[in-house]
Scaffold this motif. Structure first.
Motif, PDB file in Angstrom:
ATOM      1  N   SER A   1      -8.602   1.896   9.797  1.00  0.00           N
ATOM      2  CA  SER A   1      -8.703   2.059  11.212  1.00  0.00           C
ATOM      3  C   SER A   1     -10.006   3.648  11.683  1.00  0.00           C
ATOM      4  O   SER A   1     -10.951   3.196  12.541  1.00  0.00           O
ATOM      5  CB  SER A   1      -7.439   3.250  11.382  1.00  0.00           C
ATOM      6  OG  SER A   1      -7.269   4.676  11.039  1.00  0.00           O
ATOM      7  N   GLU A   2     -10.442   3.738   9.925  1.00  0.00           N
ATOM      8  CA  GLU A   2     -11.681   5.367  10.927  1.00  0.00           C
ATOM      9  C   GLU A   2     -12.651   3.570  11.125  1.00  0.00           C
ATOM     10  O   GLU A   2     -13.566   4.617  11.463  1.00  0.00           O
ATOM     11  CB  GLU A   2     -11.589   5.836   9.439  1.00  0.00           C
ATOM     12  CG  GLU A   2     -12.834   7.069   9.293  1.00  0.00           C
ATOM     13  CD  GLU A   2     -13.519   7.835   7.559  1.00  0.00           C
ATOM     14  OE1 GLU A   2     -12.278   8.016   7.623  1.00  0.00           O
ATOM     15  OE2 GLU A   2     -14.332   8.280   8.197  1.00  0.00           O
ATOM     16  N   CYS A   3     -12.700   3.349   9.476  1.00  0.00           N
ATOM     17  CA  CYS A   3     -13.724   2.112  10.823  1.00  0.00           C
ATOM     18  C   CYS A   3     -13.766   1.533  11.935  1.00  0.00           C
ATOM     19  O   CYS A   3     -14.857   1.608  12.870  1.00  0.00           O
ATOM     20  CB  CYS A   3     -13.955   1.102   9.055  1.00  0.00           C
ATOM     21  SG  CYS A   3     -15.317   0.154   9.300  1.00  0.00           S
ATOM     22  N   ALA A   4     -12.481   1.550  12.132  1.00  0.00           N
ATOM     23  CA  ALA A   4     -12.564   0.521  13.778  1.00  0.00           C
ATOM     24  C   ALA A   4     -12.756   1.692  14.674  1.00  0.00           C
ATOM     25  O   ALA A   4     -13.592   1.076  15.342  1.00  0.00           O
ATOM     26  CB  ALA A   4     -10.904   0.254  13.943  1.00  0.00           C
ATOM     27  N   THR A   5     -12.365   3.089  14.227  1.00  0.00           N
ATOM     28  CA  THR A   5     -13.319   3.986  15.585  1.00  0.00           C
ATOM     29  C   THR A   5     -14.272   4.203  14.612  1.00  0.00           C
ATOM     30  O   THR A   5     -15.355   4.184  16.013  1.00  0.00           O
ATOM     31  CB  THR A   5     -12.126   5.450  14.847  1.00  0.00           C
ATOM     32  OG1 THR A   5     -11.191   5.124  14.557  1.00  0.00           O
ATOM     33  CG2 THR A   5     -13.024   6.534  15.663  1.00  0.00           C
ATOM     34  N   ARG A   6     -15.118   3.907  14.150  1.00  0.00           N
ATOM     35  CA  ARG A   6     -16.714   4.381  14.192  1.00  0.00           C
ATOM     36  C   ARG A   6     -17.368   3.277  14.976  1.00  0.00           C
ATOM     37  O   ARG A   6     -18.202   3.110  15.795  1.00  0.00           O
ATOM     38  CB  ARG A   6     -17.058   3.852  13.171  1.00  0.00           C
ATOM     39  CG  ARG A   6     -16.912   6.041  12.015  1.00  0.00           C
ATOM     40  CD  ARG A   6     -17.773   5.347  10.222  1.00  0.00           C
ATOM     41  NE  ARG A   6     -17.325   6.853   9.533  1.00  0.00           N
ATOM     42  CZ  ARG A   6     -18.501   7.105   9.183  1.00  0.00           C
ATOM     43  NH1 ARG A   6     -19.326   6.168   8.927  1.00  0.00           N
ATOM     44  NH2 ARG A   6     -17.252   7.737   7.796  1.00  0.00           N
TER      45      ARG A   6
END
Lengths: 146, 1133
Positions: free
Chosen positions: B115-120
């Motif tokens: 999800s962090e990656c998706a946020t980025r």
């Protein structure tokens, strides 16, 4: 109509130079002088060709913004250089060629004059009538449209 | 130089590359990220895909996309191209944003990380709102991935991640951080490149889609803009063919725009940009002719679009830049392998650029000559709020105004004034010189020396305008000699005039003088009034005064120069300048001419120095000196001015130190040559002519050799060719052209006044002591001393002759090999006037043939030349050719005792040796004696006495001798047996008593000796008488070691009766002799044949009667029978 006509000796010094009096004479002198670079190069390239196949007319030597410089070399390595206004489109290669031929004939007449010493400058103010004839011929070429 | 208004923007000139930004990389603190970044950007070689990378933070704000226009109907563009547009797409708006994220497939906290990656990714998408920029994710992993399909978790999680980030599978990449980092990176960037191309493709489509909304009346500018953008995106896409096509369309569209004074600059600017792009791409596609054609078209179209007359220098500046940019492109293409030619090379473009730069300068000079009081307008109309223009080529004070009417003429005026004032600060000369020097470099490369010289002259002149006189002078001086050597005097004069100005303004004395000298000379095409002025200045300078300023010089510069000249006057120091004239054409010409190519040592050497001045007014010289290769003569050849300075004006034209223009001045010099210099060449090494004097300033013109300068050789050639008749001149004057330089002469010895006479009687005879009488008679007025004679074979002939010729003074003894062929320096003492001496010389010639003999007499005499006592060495030589011949021919023959010719001799049987000596000498010969020296194999039969002692032989007479010899049996000797030598002692009959006798040894020929088995000889009287008995005894000797059977028979003869054994057979023992006795009784008188004796040897069938007849007589003279009383009467008589 040529704006400058020059005859250059075999040793590359000027025998005769006439340019339109309206413009800076020195400019044409420089132009004729620098065109000898190309003449020299063309002659040395031609040296390899057979003598009788040699074309005397050298064609357009180099174009500048405002003028075209044409060259012609006799068998005795006397060069004729003619500067023509770039805007003058009436003068094609053929016309230039025939002008050179006329110039050559007239120059031959000068050479045939027993009072002319080959290698001397052809004085436009000279008292010798033959150089006057040459002068008149050049004048006619500079005025008329061939 | 900082970039000027006219320089093309950097973003135009660079090669457009796809722009990709990398986010999520911490290149400062994270070593892994650093390595990844380095692999992307370090050492990018040409084989890597053309991408420009940039690392940006993940939350970077990209330029905002303006809201899409739904209709163009009411939209009016404000300009062609925004100044920021190219840069925006090169460096600000990426084609692709890559999000780097560290995440392994077996990450325990997968959910959170995902999800962090998706946020980025989301954040990046946010900032790119409205743009078509692609987004990609790269997972940096520590583990090497398994081959695709084998890792089930990986494919599951990858699909999940794509889903979470709303990415297609093609935009998710894995970068394992292992050994093969660079390999992975290259694969990655190839993938990025594909994405970028897709991006630019969509951009092109997007721009194209606008087209249909445009209309030709209001959106003309947009047509150009869109076309340009399509082309530019094509370039970013690396589709250069389409880019070129679109640029060409754009170029045509630019020229379709309605042009007006207000927008002409914008049109030209854009035309220039597009032209640049087209030419650049043409060169890149290796179609240079297309590039040149495009450029020509561009220039022809734009040349006349000058725009506002008040700002016409801007047009010149722009034109100059066009040429320069094209020259740069051309040059760059050459560096990448294109070949240029003499008549088509970048030099021409730089040259043209320089011309336009010069034009710009001229225009600026006339348009920007505002008073100093005119202030630069405030506020600055050239300032804009942002500091830059919004659109290329617009005026800052009316940006975005499309109307052709000037809404605010006042504002316009201020703006023009600002531009004009700014133009004043431009260093025009600097620009021109840079362009010219670029052109020079090119023309040098393409074999155009004259073009190069011409450009250098222009550079020099430009430096002169820029007041950098030192550099100007350096350049002008460098090219001057080219024009001089080719005889272009008009051009040379023009260059010299500029050079003279430079040297005046710098107060360079020597240069000033040198240029003045040449400008006054015959090569100068200046008018006489100019020459007068220069001559006056030169004379002033020589008097240590300041010259007048040169015309058309800058007033301030003249002021400075005058100060400098004033300093020069007060400055003490060397005021003598020596100037070598061989490299230029000064106004004084000099020719030196010896009167003769050689001089006798007892007469003075004379030569003339001819001087001629070409200047308009007479000029004095103060000193003339001539130098020779033997410096001792220098002192005799100096003319110096004795007069003081105040006399200068008095006899200005009369004095010989004064040169009148056009007149040839002849100066005669005379000196006596040294006797040591006999046979040497005296050469004039230099002539020095001093102008001015040492109290003021002094110029020494130095001619090398016998005069002549840079132009004189050609002139001499022309003069030699000419057969024009020259007008007659007074006797003491000569035509300059007819004087031919003769700078050297030979010193030769004094003419001898003696006679040498040779007396002899040719021809010489081989080996004789041939007498040559030399008579020397002096005809000198005084005594001659130290007379020496050198005589003998003339050197330099065949070497063999030297070996076979010997000379001596003593005729009484024969010379041998040790005598020389040439006797040198025989002292013969002194001779009084009229006295004569005679010397005898004996020559012995060992071989026949002709020889040249030399008799050389040298002597010393005291004489005077020019009241100077000198000792002269004189010499006279005589040569004579003498033929040597054999004195006589000797012929030798062998004959039998019956004087029959023998080809061979028989052992032990006597034979005769006859010598025949035929005189071949034209002079009488005396045979003193002759001698036969026999070889050991020969013996003599009787005494060997000379029979020709003291015989005198005239020409053609001969003397013969005869010797009886016998050769003992020797067995068979190959080649015969040596006979011995015949020695003749002889001399000329005319020769004196004490002349030695010559012994001529003649080797006698070998003779073949043959053995015979039987020798027969007969004893019989010398004659017979009719009817008187004639006893004949034959001796038969057996010469062999065998017993021989001999058959003998006698043939009867009609003339004789005979008694004795008519036929017999007998035996003869070895070495013994048998006698046969016959009595012949002659019956008839006369020369009668004897009854022939036939012998037949049974052992030797070869022994024939033929052979036998050699030994025995075959006939005899028979006298008739006399009366008895006859005897008594004879006795009585």
């Amino acid at each position: 109509m040529a704006v400058c006509i020059a005859v250059i000796a075999k040793e590359n010094y000027p025998l005769y130079i006439r340019s339109t009096p309206t413009e800076n004479e020195l400019k044409f002198h420089y132009m004729v002088h620098t065109s000898l670079d190309v003449v020299d190069e063309k002659i040395s390239a031609m040296g390899k060709a057979l003598v009788d196949q040699r074309e005397l007319y050298l064609g357009l030597l180099y174009p500048t913004e405002d003028y075209k410089v044409y060259g012609y070399v006799t068998n005795s390595k006397v060069k004729f250089v003619m500067v023509v206004d770039s805007s003058n489109t009436a003068l094609r290669d053929n016309e230039i060629r025939s002008m050179f031929r006329k110039l050559h004939n007239s120059y031959t007449d000068v050479m045939c004059n027993p009072f002319y010493n080959p290698g001397d400058r052809i004085q436009s103010s000279g008292s010798v009538s033959l150089s006057r004839a040459f002068d008149n011929m050049v004048t006619s070429m500079m005025i008329q449209v061939c | 130089m900082s970039p000027t208004q006219w320089d093309l923007p950097v973003e135009l000139c660079c090669r457009p590359m796809a722009f990709v930004t990398l986010t999520g990389l911490d290149v400062v603190y994270n070593a892994v990220h650093r390595a990844v970044w380095d692999a992307f950007c370090a050492n990018r070689r040409a084989d890597r895909v053309p991408i420009s990378f940039k690392v940006l933070p993940g939350d970077h704000e990209y330029p905002k996309c303006r809201p899409k226009r739904t209709s163009y109907e009411w939209y009016i563009p404000k300009g062609i191209l925004k100044t920021g547009w190219m840069n925006k797409h090169l460096n600000l708006v990426p084609a692709l944003v890559v999000v780097f994220y560290e995440l392994d497939w077996d990450e325990p906290q997968w959910k959170e990380k995902q999800s962090e990656c998706a946020t980025r990714v989301e954040i990046v998408r946010q900032s790119l709102q409205g743009r078509n920029t692609k987004v990609a994710v790269v997972l940096i992993q520590k583990k090497t991935p398994l081959p695709p399909g084998e890792d089930v978790i990986a494919s599951e999680r990858a699909a999940a991640l794509c889903n979470a980030c709303e990415l297609s599978g093609k935009s998710l990449f894995v970068l394992p951080h292992t050994d093969h980092l660079v390999g992975y990176i290259i694969r990655l960037e190839n993938a990025f490149y594909e994405h970028a191309q897709t991006y630019y493709y969509t951009e092109i489509r997007r721009v194209k889609s606008h087209k249909e909304f445009l209309n030709k009346t209001t959106h003309q500018l947009l047509f150009v803009r869109h076309q340009f953008k399509i082309a530019f995106f094509s370039e970013l896409k690396q589709d250069t063919q389409n880019a070129l096509k679109n640029y060409r369309t754009a170029y045509n569209l630019v020229h379709e725009l309605r042009a007006h004074e207000t927008n002409i600059l914008e049109i030209k600017t854009m035309a220039g940009f597009i032209n640049y792009k087209i030419c650049r791409l043409c060169f890149q596609h290796n179609t240079p002719l297309d590039a040149i054609a495009q450029f020509r078209k561009h220039i022809d179209l734009c040349k006349k679009k000058i725009g506002s007359a008040e700002l016409s220098f801007e047009h010149a500046a722009w034109m100059s830049k066009q040429f320069q940019a094209f020259g740069d492109l051309f040059d760059e293409a050459i560096k990448l392998g294109l070949t240029a030619i003499q008549t088509q090379n970048p030099g021409f473009y730089y040259q043209q650029a320089a011309y336009y730069a010069q034009e710009r300068k001229q225009l600026a000079k006339s348009l920007c000559n505002h008073e100093a009081s005119v202030m630069y307008p405030n506020p600055d109309p050239l300032e804009t709020q942002t500091g830059v223009l919004d659109f290329y080529g617009q005026r800052s004070w009316r940006q975005g105004i499309l109307s052709f009417d000037l809404s605010d003429p006042e504002k316009e005026k201020v703006g023009v004034l600002a531009i004009q004032l700014k133009e004043r600060n431009v260093a025009h000369s600097e620009v021109i010189i840079t362009l010219l020097s670029n052109a020079v470099a090119q023309f040098k490369k393409y074999k155009c020396p004259r073009m190069k010289s011409h450009l250098m002259v222009q550079m020099g002149e430009e430096y002169y305008y820029a007041k950098d006189y030192t550099k100007a002078l350096k350049l002008l001086d460098y090219v001057m000699c080219d024009y001089r050597s080719e005889g272009w005097w008009t051009l040379l004069t023009s260059i010299l005039t500029t050079a003279l100005k430079c040297s005046y303004l710098m107060a360079q004395l020597k240069d000033y003088i040198t240029y003045s000298l040449e400008l006054l000379g015959r090569a100068s095409t200046l008018k006489d009034d100019q020459k007068s002025r220069i001559e006056k200045n030169l004379i002033n300078v020589l008097m240590n005064e300041s010259p007048d300023p040169e015309p058309d010089c800058d007033i301030f510069a003249v002021k400075t120069a005058q100060k400098l000249w004033a300093d020069r006057i007060s400055l003490a120091g060397s005021n003598i300048f020596t100037i070598g004239v061989q490299d230029f054409v000064p106004f004084v010409q000099c020719k030196a001419k010896f009167h003769a190519p050689s001089f006798h040592v007892d007469v003075p050497v004379e030569f003339d120095i001819y001087l001629k001045a070409d200047c308009p007014h007479p000029i004095r010289f103060s000193k003339l000196c001539v130098s020779f290769n033997n410096q001792e003569y220098n002192q005799f050849c100096v003319i110096e001015e004795a007069s003081k300075a105040n006399e200068v004006l008095e006899n200005l034209t009369q004095g010989k130190m004064c040169l009148v223009p056009g007149k040839t001045r002849k100066l005669l010099f005379k000196f006596v040559a040294k006797t040591e210099d006999v046979g040497k060449k005296i050469e004039i090494t230099s002539v020095d002519l001093a102008l001015g004097n040492e109290t003021g300033r002094c110029v020494v013109l130095n001619w090398q050799g016998g005069g002549g300068d840079a132009a004189s050789s050609q002139e001499a050639l022309q003069a030699a060719r000419s057969f024009k008749r020259r007008p007659k001149l007074p006797d003491n004057e000569v035509h300059w052209d007819s004087i031919i330089i003769q700078a050297s002469t030979m010193i030769i010895s004094r003419v001898p006044n003696i006679s040498v006479h040779l007396r002899h009687e040719p021809p010489a005879l081989t080996n004789e002591m041939y007498c040559l009488v030399v008579t020397v008679q002096s005809h000198e007025k005084t005594q001659i001393r130290d007379v020496k004679l050198t005589a003998g074979l003339k050197p330099g002939q065949d070497a063999n002759l030297t070996q076979k010729t010997h000379v001596t003074l003593h005729g009484t003894e024969l010379c041998d090999e040790s005598y020389p062929a040439l006797l040198t320096d025989i002292p013969v003492g002194d001779l009084h006037p009229g006295e004569q001496l005679e010397k005898m010389l004996y020559v012995r010639c060992g071989t026949v043939g002709s020889r040249m003999f030399l008799v050389y007499v040298s002597y010393l005499i005291n004489t005077t030349a020019e009241e100077k006592e000198i000792v002269c060495k004189c010499h006279k030589d005589e040569t004579v050719t003498i033929e040597t011949v054999f004195p006589f021919d000797v012929a030798v023959k062998f004959v039998s005792t019956k004087f029959e010719h023998l080809e061979r001799v028989y052992a032990d049987i006597p034979f005769l040796l006859m010598t025949d000596l035929l005189s071949a000498s034209p002079w009488a010969l005396t045979i003193v004696s002759s001698e036969l020296q026999l070889a050991p194999s020969m013996t003599t039969v009787d005494q060997l006495e000379s029979q020709v002692d003291n015989v005198v032989l005239q020409t053609g007479e001969s003397a013969s001798e005869c010797f009886c010899l016998r050769c003992p049996s020797l067995g068979n000797v190959e080649g015969g047996v040596a006979t011995g030598h015949y020695i003749i002692s002889w001399k000329r009959t005319s020769a004196m008593e004490n002349i030695p006798v010559i012994r001529t040894v003649i080797t006698l020929p070998h003779v073949i000796v043959e053995n015979i088995p039987l020798h027969v000889n007969a004893d019989l009287p010398s004659f017979g008488r009719v009817r008187e008995s004639l006893p004949v005894k034959y001796h038969l000797q057996n010469k062999t070691d065998f017993v021989q059977d001999v058959e003998i028979s006698v043939e009867p003869s009609d003339a004789f009766m005979f008694s004795g054994l008519k036929q017999i057979r007998l035996r003869i023992l070895p070495g013994t002799e048998q006698e046969m006795l016959y009595n012949f009784y002659p019956l008839m008188a006369g020369y009668q044949q004897l009854p022939s004796l036939n012998i037949n040897l049974l052992r030797f069938p070869n022994f024939t009667n033929q052979l036998l007849r050699r030994f025995i007589p075959t006939s005899i003279f028979v006298k008739p029978q006399g009366r008895l009383m006859d005897d008594t009467s004879i006795a009585a008589a």
